[in-house]
Write an enzyme that holds these catalytic residues in place. Sequence first.
Site, PDB file in Angstrom:
ATOM      1  N   GLU A   1      28.667 -48.415  34.610  1.00  0.00           N
ATOM      2  CA  GLU A   1      28.930 -49.353  35.698  1.00  0.00           C
ATOM      3  C   GLU A   1      28.703 -50.811  35.304  1.00  0.00           C
ATOM      4  OE1 GLU A   1      26.512 -47.818  38.866  1.00  0.00           O
ATOM      5  OE2 GLU A   1      28.079 -46.439  39.532  1.00  0.00           O
TER       6      GLU A   1
ATOM      7  N   GLU B   1      19.581 -29.761  24.393  1.00  0.00           N
ATOM      8  CA  GLU B   1      18.430 -30.663  24.482  1.00  0.00           C
ATOM      9  C   GLU B   1      17.279 -30.249  23.576  1.00  0.00           C
ATOM     10  OE1 GLU B   1      15.505 -29.320  27.972  1.00  0.00           O
ATOM     11  OE2 GLU B   1      17.432 -29.999  28.735  1.00  0.00           O
TER      12      GLU B   1
END
Length: 274
Positions: A83, A114
Amino acid sequence: MTRPTIYTTESSSLYDNLEEMSTGELLKSINQEDRKVAKAVDKVIPQIEHLVDAAVKSLQNGGRLFYIGAGTSGRLGILDASEIPPTYGASPNLVVGLIAGGDSAIRTAVEGAEDDPDQAWKDLEKHQINSKDILIGIAASGRTPYVLGGLKAALENGLVTGSISCNKNAAISQPAHFPIEVEVGPEFVTGSTRMKAGTAQKLVLNMISTSLMIKLGKVKGNKMVNMQLSNNKLVDRGTKMVMEEIPSLDYSAANSLLNKHGSVKKAIEAYQNQ
């Protein structure tokens, strides 16, 4: 006998028999827990301040900001980074978010991604990460191997490091110059860290990136004068911003000036310098 470590983010919910609650009871209880998040963030504002100041210094010296995380934490980092270009007109390379498992993990969980402590640094090296950059590791538990390994490697390679976790004395705080630990307490659904922990991480990321962009001159007054004019709504908003700064212009003239120069800031500067 060694007792297993009990992490706050994984401790039992303060509520039980959730399936027996009415919809209203569920919503009110979730909201009651959510109210605790902002208070928890407030307690760590001094730590956030130190991290923001360090990030400002890094970016002013030609560095970039990287986020790494897994699951919800990784997605939040990518959301925050994605953004920045449309909101502040910054280069998409200025703030970069990476998630364990790669871009496919944004939508679908990648099993075991992960758990590799070496993969984050490999992912970062694809972006030619260097000592000018700053790395922030995000992990609600504070012990995700992907994030922990990435921070350790960054530290060894001379980068400034920060971390965002939701447990006290989190493992990822150790290799972080600027650790942030937001203790939000047990989740409404036990262990569902996409809830309060995720909200806390989003709040902290908002604070970091917004403060950083303001400090870098991407905001004038209280306006996003560098935003990308990517749709009609934003062009209309930008036109009105120009009119507020230059009251002598009507909508048509302000719109024309904006479209000619491509941003609110450039339009205002061009008018003032003519």
